[in-house]
Structure formats: C-alpha cells, structure tokens
Design a protein around this motif. Structure first.
Motif, PDB file in Angstrom:
ATOM      1  N   GLY A   1       9.835  40.249   8.695  1.00  0.00           N
ATOM      2  CA  GLY A   1       9.897  38.800   8.667  1.00  0.00           C
ATOM      3  C   GLY A   1       9.238  38.197   7.441  1.00  0.00           C
ATOM      4  O   GLY A   1       8.850  38.894   6.495  1.00  0.00           O
ATOM      5  N   VAL A   2       9.082  36.884   7.482  1.00  0.00           N
ATOM      6  CA  VAL A   2       8.588  36.137   6.325  1.00  0.00           C
ATOM      7  C   VAL A   2       7.121  36.426   6.033  1.00  0.00           C
ATOM      8  O   VAL A   2       6.696  36.450   4.871  1.00  0.00           O
ATOM      9  CB  VAL A   2       8.806  34.619   6.548  1.00  0.00           C
ATOM     10  N   ALA A   3       6.321  36.663   7.070  1.00  0.00           N
ATOM     11  CA  ALA A   3       4.891  36.915   6.849  1.00  0.00           C
ATOM     12  C   ALA A   3       4.674  38.159   5.991  1.00  0.00           C
ATOM     13  O   ALA A   3       3.794  38.181   5.119  1.00  0.00           O
ATOM     14  CB  ALA A   3       4.161  37.055   8.179  1.00  0.00           C
ATOM     15  N   GLY A   4       5.461  39.209   6.213  1.00  0.00           N
ATOM     16  CA  GLY A   4       5.328  40.410   5.397  1.00  0.00           C
ATOM     17  C   GLY A   4       5.667  40.152   3.940  1.00  0.00           C
ATOM     18  O   GLY A   4       4.963  40.606   3.033  1.00  0.00           O
ATOM     19  N   LEU A   5       6.760  39.425   3.714  1.00  0.00           N
ATOM     20  CA  LEU A   5       7.127  39.062   2.343  1.00  0.00           C
ATOM     21  C   LEU A   5       6.053  38.182   1.712  1.00  0.00           C
ATOM     22  O   LEU A   5       5.725  38.331   0.531  1.00  0.00           O
ATOM     23  CB  LEU A   5       8.478  38.342   2.340  1.00  0.00           C
TER      24      LEU A   5
ATOM     25  N   GLY B   1       4.995  31.907  -3.222  1.00  0.00           N
ATOM     26  CA  GLY B   1       4.083  31.958  -2.093  1.00  0.00           C
ATOM     27  C   GLY B   1       3.986  30.625  -1.368  1.00  0.00           C
ATOM     28  O   GLY B   1       3.935  30.569  -0.141  1.00  0.00           O
ATOM     29  N   ARG B   2       3.956  29.542  -2.123  1.00  0.00           N
ATOM     30  CA  ARG B   2       3.891  28.220  -1.505  1.00  0.00           C
ATOM     31  C   ARG B   2       5.161  27.913  -0.709  1.00  0.00           C
ATOM     32  O   ARG B   2       5.101  27.352   0.395  1.00  0.00           O
ATOM     33  CB  ARG B   2       3.666  27.156  -2.582  1.00  0.00           C
ATOM     34  N   THR B   3       6.309  28.310  -1.269  1.00  0.00           N
ATOM     35  CA  THR B   3       7.577  28.079  -0.571  1.00  0.00           C
ATOM     36  C   THR B   3       7.656  28.896   0.713  1.00  0.00           C
ATOM     37  O   THR B   3       8.050  28.395   1.768  1.00  0.00           O
ATOM     38  CB  THR B   3       8.758  28.434  -1.491  1.00  0.00           C
ATOM     39  N   LEU B   4       7.288  30.164   0.626  1.00  0.00           N
ATOM     40  CA  LEU B   4       7.316  31.021   1.802  1.00  0.00           C
ATOM     41  C   LEU B   4       6.347  30.528   2.869  1.00  0.00           C
ATOM     42  O   LEU B   4       6.641  30.578   4.070  1.00  0.00           O
ATOM     43  CB  LEU B   4       6.957  32.459   1.409  1.00  0.00           C
ATOM     44  N   HIS B   5       5.214  30.015   2.418  1.00  0.00           N
ATOM     45  CA  HIS B   5       4.223  29.552   3.382  1.00  0.00           C
ATOM     46  C   HIS B   5       4.734  28.343   4.161  1.00  0.00           C
ATOM     47  O   HIS B   5       4.509  28.236   5.372  1.00  0.00           O
ATOM     48  CB  HIS B   5       2.903  29.221   2.681  1.00  0.00           C
ATOM     49  N   ARG B   6       5.406  27.456   3.473  1.00  0.00           N
ATOM     50  CA  ARG B   6       5.970  26.305   4.175  1.00  0.00           C
ATOM     51  C   ARG B   6       7.026  26.760   5.184  1.00  0.00           C
ATOM     52  O   ARG B   6       7.189  26.148   6.241  1.00  0.00           O
ATOM     53  CB  ARG B   6       6.559  25.316   3.175  1.00  0.00           C
ATOM     54  N   GLN B   7       7.740  27.829   4.854  1.00  0.00           N
ATOM     55  CA  GLN B   7       8.717  28.380   5.788  1.00  0.00           C
ATOM     56  C   GLN B   7       8.022  28.896   7.054  1.00  0.00           C
ATOM     57  O   GLN B   7       8.503  28.685   8.178  1.00  0.00           O
ATOM     58  CB  GLN B   7       9.499  29.517   5.118  1.00  0.00           C
TER      59      GLN B   7
ATOM     60  N   VAL C   1      -1.708  36.454   7.976  1.00  0.00           N
ATOM     61  CA  VAL C   1      -1.164  35.997   6.697  1.00  0.00           C
ATOM     62  C   VAL C   1      -1.467  34.518   6.455  1.00  0.00           C
ATOM     63  O   VAL C   1      -1.737  34.115   5.324  1.00  0.00           O
ATOM     64  CB  VAL C   1       0.348  36.281   6.634  1.00  0.00           C
ATOM     65  N   LEU C   2      -1.445  33.710   7.502  1.00  0.00           N
ATOM     66  CA  LEU C   2      -1.835  32.304   7.347  1.00  0.00           C
ATOM     67  C   LEU C   2      -3.244  32.199   6.769  1.00  0.00           C
ATOM     68  O   LEU C   2      -3.499  31.389   5.867  1.00  0.00           O
ATOM     69  CB  LEU C   2      -1.775  31.585   8.700  1.00  0.00           C
TER      70      LEU C   2
END
Length: 462
Positions: free
Chosen positions: A375-379, A399-405, A443-444
C-alpha cells in the motif's frame, strides 16, 4: 555498567511535511494508536476482518506474530514511546510484549521468522528495552533460542540449489532475521551468527547449472495461480520475498563494516542481475514480480512490455509499485548496494526507478490501500528514506503528495481508523502491522516527527 544493545548511531531525522499536514498526521496517529491499544477494538477488528476479507487465509491473528499479533502492537508502542516520552506508551508496549512472550513459551516449534517468530519478538523486546536498560533477562532468553535456530537454518541453506523463498526472504527467512542480528552486532555471539547468515546468502547468489542457486523450483510454489503462471519455477524479484532482500542485507551489513569473503562480489552480482531483468513500461523503469523459468532454463532477459498496453503472458507483466513487489522496494535495495560499493551508477538507477514510480498515475500503481506491505504507507516510507539520503526536492514533494493520500484514507468511523483495501473494493479492519492500521501509524509518525524510524530495519530499508 549496562552496555547499549541497539548498536545504531543516532541520526538527524528531518521532518519535511507542510506544518498543517504534520499536525494533522500526529493527531490522527495518536487517535489510531489509542484504538489499537484497546483490546476490545482489537478483538472486534479481528472478528470483523474474517468476514470482510476475500482471502480468508490472510487473517491469522496470533500473539507471537509481528505481522498480525501483539508483537507488532508492542513495536508500535516502542516508537510511540520514542516520539512521545513520558506518556506511558512503554508500559502499554510492555503489556503487549508480555502477552506475546507468554504465548511464545507455549509454542512447541518456534521459528526464527521476523514476521511470525522469535525474530520479531526479539526486535520488539529490544525496541522497548531503552538501549538494554530493561527486559534484559527476557531478551536474553528469546535470543538464546533465536540464535540456535538461525545457525541451523544458515547451515542448511548453504547446501541447497533451488529453494523456497521462505528460507532466505525478509518475511520468513534469513534476510529478515539478519537485519535484526545486524542491530546487535556489537555482541560477538550475534556478530558470529550474522556472518554465518551472510556467508549462506553469498553462496546463494552464485550460479549453478545455468540457474542462480536462489531460484524457486515449481515444487516450492504453493499458490495455485502462481503455479500456473510459472509451471517451471521462477526467480522472485520482490523485496519481501525475492533476491532484493538478500541484496539489501548484504549491502547494509557491508556499509556497517560487517563482511565475509565474497560479499562485495555477491552484491555486485545481484545488482547486475536486477538491472538486466528490469522491464520498461510507458512511465519508465519497472520490474516483473518474478522472472519465469522455461522448460530449458530462463531467458537472457524477459520480453519488454508494450508501451501502450500489456501484451504477452501475465508472468512477464510489471509489478505493482509497492514495498513488497515492484520498483520501490527494488530501487531501495539498489540504492543500498550503491552505498556499499560506492557505485554511483546503482544509485542513479534507483533514483530513475523512483522517478518512474512518481510519474505513474495513482491508478496505475496498484496500491490503493493506505497500508504498508502493498500500500501507500510502504511507498511513503521508502520515499522518506530517499528524501533523507538524497535531499532531492523530487522525494520531498513526492512524500508530501503521498502523505496527503494517506491522510485522505483516514476513516474515523471505522473500528481502527484505517482499513486495508483488497482487490474489488473490500475494506478490511486489519489490526496487524504488515497489512493494517499499525503500519500506517508508524509511517504517519516517521513523516511528521524528528525521531528516526529505526523500526524500518524490519523492512530492510536502512
């Protein structure tokens, strides 16, 4: 005098989120963590997950499991204690550790696995021990049994040609537990066993009879769908289960100064093999899940994918963009190889592969779930590590984009706050670290605090 047992230098971990995103991330992480420490919610989630999943075998909660059990919750509490000292997270973690340790005492045939056995239990005990100042008797007991099992496994692996991935991979095999032993390398016993592991993995990278010794014969492929895709066996390319795991461990160990004969050559051999078997799609570098073996061996490289649509057998399609399989995990292993060998070319290849990942539309990445494994957390965690190592704006922005996801996937009305997404849109109240809410919380916090996430040694990312 108590000697430190977590033999890792304290790095300067940089938080690169926008202030508002960081604050929201911490708030959500605290809320989800509180739910994960509620035994009633855990029981509810585990019971619900069994009815929600389309893959019943994937739900197997057990106290001694780091992937799906109290060991994983204890590890999460260890990081929470590091991020928010003095709030009692260590005591909550100790409760989880005791539950797991009591269950481990009752096991007749424990394994050394990091994700379901004594390796994960040792890591959690170590993480909660505050540099060995606590739980020393418990940790010594776990490690005594762990080291005996690893010595036997390392000796056995060296005698084989064609193996199950579970003997050498990150999830169940020697690569995963080797990452733990590397944390304990200051102790001579651990270092000796680690070197036995490294020697076995070096031997595994060699070729014999036209095939690398780490190839998987069909008799070791248990999944029916995979047996149909790879009737003559395969060579697994995923970081979770394939040759990037040994590459990552051999590289991290070499960078840390722990080496055996032939280690640098093995790193170079595997890195070159991965480069040879990359497959381009319309966004750039990618890799298949595995390279198929044919009736007369395997091809010098797999057929290239068409630029506009997938053609040819599914066995040759590029993989998802995740930690477990695909470019992100492989790119991280190649970066680590570049560090170990001082080979800029491997590091440039890794960055190019990550650039291709970020170019792919979200829908093409095949990682809809916010969770860690696929999932997204691993990426995101891989992206955080690249951002830390390179200081390139590419990784900060990604990283900022993925975090918002990840933040957008928060479901406050669900049992735990985050759910695992399965193909077909099924939402699973997964309480396990590998595929559930605990991995998301880790990851958060890694993205929104300045406390280095040393827990990601579990995933061989550092």
């Amino acid at each position: 005098m108590v000697q430190p047992v977590l033999d890792e230098p304290a790095g300067i971990w940089k938080q690169k989120l926008e202030p508002g995103d960081a604050a929201q991330s911490v708030a959500i992480a605290r809320e989800v963590a509180a739910r994960l420490c509620d035994s009633v919610r855990i029981e509810t989630a585990v019971a619900s997950a069994r009815g929600q999943t389309g893959y019943p075998k994937s739900i197997h909660w057990h106290p001694t499991s780091l992937a799906q059990g109290h060991v994983g919750l204890g590890l999460l509490c260890g990081y929470l204690d590091a991020c928010f000292p003095g709030e009692g997270w260590d005591l909550v973690g100790l409760k989880q550790l005791k539950i797991a340790a009591r269950a481990a005492e009752r096991q007749l045939s424990p394994t050394y696995s990091m994700y379901s056995g004594l390796g994960g239990l040792a890591l959690t005990a170590l993480y909660l021990s505050r540099q060995g100042t606590r739980y020393r008797k418990l940790l010594a007991s776990i490690e005594a049994a762990l080291l005996r099992l690893v010595v036997i496994a390392a000796k056995s692996l060296r005698a084989n040609h064609g193996v199950s991935v579970s003997t050498f991979d990150v999830i169940s095999g020697l690569s995963g537990v080797g990452g733990y032993l590397l944390l304990r390398r200051a102790d001579s016993r651990h270092k000796s066993v680690l070197k036995a592991v490294l020697r076995s993995l070096v031997a595994l990278t060699e070729e014999e009879g036209g095939l690398p010794r780490w190839h998987t014969p069909p008799r070791y492929i248990s999944d029916e769908n995979s047996r149909q895709l790879y009737p003559h066996g395969n060579l697994n390319c995923g970081l979770a289960h394939g040759i990037p795991g040994p590459l990552a461990l051999l590289s991290i160990a070499a960078t840390a100064g722990v080496t055996v004969e032939g280690q640098r050559e093995a790193i170079r051999r595997v890195a070159a093999w991965l480069y040879q078997y990359h497959m381009d799609d319309q966004w750039g570098l990618n890799w298949p899940t595995a390279v198929p073996i044919g009736p007369e061996g395997y091809p010098p490289r797999p057929p290239l994918i068409a630029k506009d649509e997938r053609e040819g057998p599914a066995a040759c399609w590029p993989s998802r963009a995740a930690w477990c399989y695909g470019s992100p995990g492989i790119a991280r292993a190649l970066w680590l190889a570049g560090q170990a060998l001082n080979e800029v070319g491997y590091q440039e290849l890794a960055v190019a592969a990550m650039e291709a990942v970020y170019r792919r539309p979200v829908s093409a990445r095949q990682i809809d779930s916010p969770t860690f494994c696929h999932g997204v957390a691993g990426l995101q965690q891989i992206t955080l590590r690249f951002a830390q190592d390179t200081a390139l704006p590419l990784f900060t922005e990604a990283g900022r984009t993925l975090h918002r996801q990840i933040l957008a996937n928060y479901e406050p009305d669900s049992v735990l706050g985050y759910r695992n997404l399965e193909p077909g849109g099924r939402r699973i109240d997964q309480a396990g670290l590998l595929d559930g809410a605990p991995g998301v919380v880790l990851v958060l916090l890694a993205a929104s605090t300045t406390v280095e996430p040393l827990w990601d040694r579990l995933f061989l990312l550092s």
